[in-house]
Design an enzyme around this catalytic site. Structure first.
Site, PDB file in Angstrom:
ATOM      1  N   ILE A  74       0.880  -1.158   0.000  1.00 29.61           N
ATOM      2  CA  ILE A  74       0.000   0.000   0.000  1.00 29.61           C
ATOM      3  C   ILE A  74       0.923   1.215   0.000  1.00 29.61           C
ATOM      4  O   ILE A  74       1.796   1.342   0.869  1.00 29.61           O
ATOM      5  CB  ILE A  74      -0.919   0.030   1.239  1.00 29.61           C
ATOM      6  CG1 ILE A  74      -1.740  -1.260   1.327  1.00 29.61           C
ATOM      7  CG2 ILE A  74      -1.821   1.254   1.190  1.00 29.61           C
ATOM      8  CD1 ILE A  74      -2.648  -1.525   0.159  1.00 29.61           C
ATOM      9  N   GLN A  81      -1.360   4.606   3.566  1.00 30.76           N
ATOM     10  CA  GLN A  81      -1.186   3.639   4.646  1.00 30.76           C
ATOM     11  C   GLN A  81      -1.924   4.077   5.903  1.00 30.76           C
ATOM     12  O   GLN A  81      -2.118   5.262   6.147  1.00 30.76           O
ATOM     13  CB  GLN A  81       0.299   3.438   4.935  1.00 30.76           C
ATOM     14  CG  GLN A  81       1.020   2.704   3.812  1.00 30.76           C
ATOM     15  CD  GLN A  81       2.522   2.586   4.022  1.00 30.76           C
ATOM     16  OE1 GLN A  81       3.054   2.996   5.048  1.00 30.76           O
ATOM     17  NE2 GLN A  81       3.220   2.020   3.044  1.00 30.76           N
ATOM     18  N   GLU A 133       4.187 -16.003   0.910  1.00 33.18           N
ATOM     19  CA  GLU A 133       5.608 -16.300   0.771  1.00 33.18           C
ATOM     20  C   GLU A 133       6.417 -15.424   1.718  1.00 33.18           C
ATOM     21  O   GLU A 133       6.407 -14.198   1.602  1.00 33.18           O
ATOM     22  CB  GLU A 133       6.048 -16.035  -0.674  1.00 33.18           C
ATOM     23  CG  GLU A 133       7.537 -16.260  -0.937  1.00 33.18           C
ATOM     24  CD  GLU A 133       7.927 -15.880  -2.350  1.00 33.18           C
ATOM     25  OE1 GLU A 133       9.139 -15.707  -2.603  1.00 33.18           O
ATOM     26  OE2 GLU A 133       7.024 -15.747  -3.198  1.00 33.18           O
TER      27      GLU A 133
END
Length: 408
Positions: free
Chosen positions: A232, A237, A265
């Site tokens: 973002i 944010q 991940e």
């Protein structure tokens, strides 16, 4: 020696912190170019400027990397008050512009007037792909609700590959181990957030953030989407966009029968906090996570329901169970608090018990001094202290998730 020290001191004056020198900006209007309040800086620049994140050879260095808010048309300007060659012969400054051009498209502007003229074309920019979700956030400064839209894009969308090249440069500044992905691999999914706003009666869109997801094969006929990169952009944010994006992605993959569950991940701490919140929010309304079910302990029914209805795997389901059980546990009641504490510690103690089992297998082949070293590593008192600390840290994490849930 004095002359050498004087020269080192002189050269040190021409070192610049690249995280401060790089000035990023999302430009909506020409006047934004001179508005310092819209400027933000990288968290990282080591991939271009080394672990020290320093550029040598300049005083007052400013690397302006400005992008139009929607299409991310890029302007690069390098400014400085003086260069090392102005006062010291035979010392070359770093070629900072060439380093930046390694990661930005060749079509980027270097002329401010050209960039301003391209801003006029922003009205023609429209989001790529298929609209998945729309939501609003109240803006206190503007005194109004602002609309945001989440899209799923395909690399085959006209213009998206070029747009993605511009967008992914932000990864280098805000994800420590970022790398560009192989856009020719069709197993990538792309999700984007845009702000919808008006200018002179026209509807425009500003880029807010995005996420890439890779679809791994799971035998025999399933896939496991794995979140790879999520960002973002700094001006947006702290407004809840990450949670909206992750929730929208879960709801999208629910429509894909071959998806088994969703993972990530190498998730960062901030992503894990975000995931905890989104998962807990989604699960709290499920029958298997009702108060009367939570008190009975973690169950296979929970595992099956979250995988079927939300594409959440067993490991994450267990974490949600612990968060929501804490919410439904009166920790001022000693008996209830003890039951909760033992429930969590039984899971946390697993790695210690595994080490003990492995040590028992090694006893026969270890020399006495080697066995002594191994025994010292699993001292029971140390285990108890580490276990208690792990428990307290975990409960503190869970409480923060519950506080955010209460606010939501």
């Amino acid at each position: 020696m004095a002359a050498i020290n004087a020269m080192e001191k002189k050269l040190a004056e021409y070192k610049c912190d690249t995280n401060e020198a790089i000035c990023l900006k999302l430009v909506r209007f020409p006047e934004d170019l001179e508005d310092d309040s819209t400027t933000f800086h990288p968290e990282y620049s080591h991939q271009l400027f080394g672990d020290d994140e320093v550029a040598f050879g300049y005083k007052g260095l400013q690397i302006q990397l400005f992008c139009s808010a929607g299409n991310l048309t890029t302007l690069l300007n390098v400014k400085y008050t003086s260069k090392v060659t102005d006062t010291i012969d035979c010392v070359e400054p770093d070629d900072v512009e060439s380093k930046i051009r390694e990661i930005i498209p060749a079509s980027s502007c270097s002329n401010t007037e050209d960039f301003v003229s391209l801003l006029e074309k922003e009205a023609k920019f429209k989001p790529f792909g298929t609209l998945l979700h729309m939501y609003s956030v109240h803006n206190e400064d503007a005194g109004e609700d602002i609309t945001y839209q989440i899209y799923k894009a395909e690399m085959s969308c006209p213009g998206f590959q070029e747009y993605n090249e511009r967008l992914q440069t932000f990864l280098m500044w805000f994800i420590e181990t970022a790398s560009f992905i192989d856009v020719d691999d069709e197993r990538w999914d792309y999700f984007l957030i845009f702000e919808k706003y008006n200018k002179d009666g026209e509807t425009l869109f500003a880029t807010v953030g995005y996420m890439t997801v890779y679809n791994y094969y799971v035998y025999p006929d399933k896939t496991r989407p794995r979140v790879s990169q999520m960002l973002i952009l700094p001006p947006f944010q702290g407004e809840g966009h990450g949670a909206q994006l992750l929730e929208a992605i879960h709801r999208y993959y629910l429509t894909v029968p071959k998806v088994l569950d969703i993972t990530a991940e190498d998730p960062s701490e901030s992503y894990i906090k975000l995931r905890d919140f989104v998962h807990a929010k989604l699960c709290q309304s499920l029958p298997s996570f009702s108060a009367d079910q939570l008190i009975q302990g973690f169950s296979q029914k929970m595992v099956e329901e979250v995988r079927e209805k939300l594409k959440i795997n067993k490991k994450h389901a267990r974490r949600v169970y612990e968060i929501l059980r804490l919410h439904n546990t009166d920790m001022s009641d000693l008996e209830h608090a003890k039951a909760y504490r033992l429930e969590i510690k039984r899971r946390l103690v697993g790695p210690y018990k595994k080490n003990q089992r492995e040590l028992a297998k090694m006893r026969k082949c270890l020399r006495p001094e080697e066995l002594g070293n191994q025994m010292s590593q699993i001292d029971l008192q140390t285990q108890h202290e580490e276990l208690e600390k792990s428990y307290q840290d975990l409960v503190e994490e869970y409480r923060r998730v519950l506080e955010r849930l209460a606010q939501a």
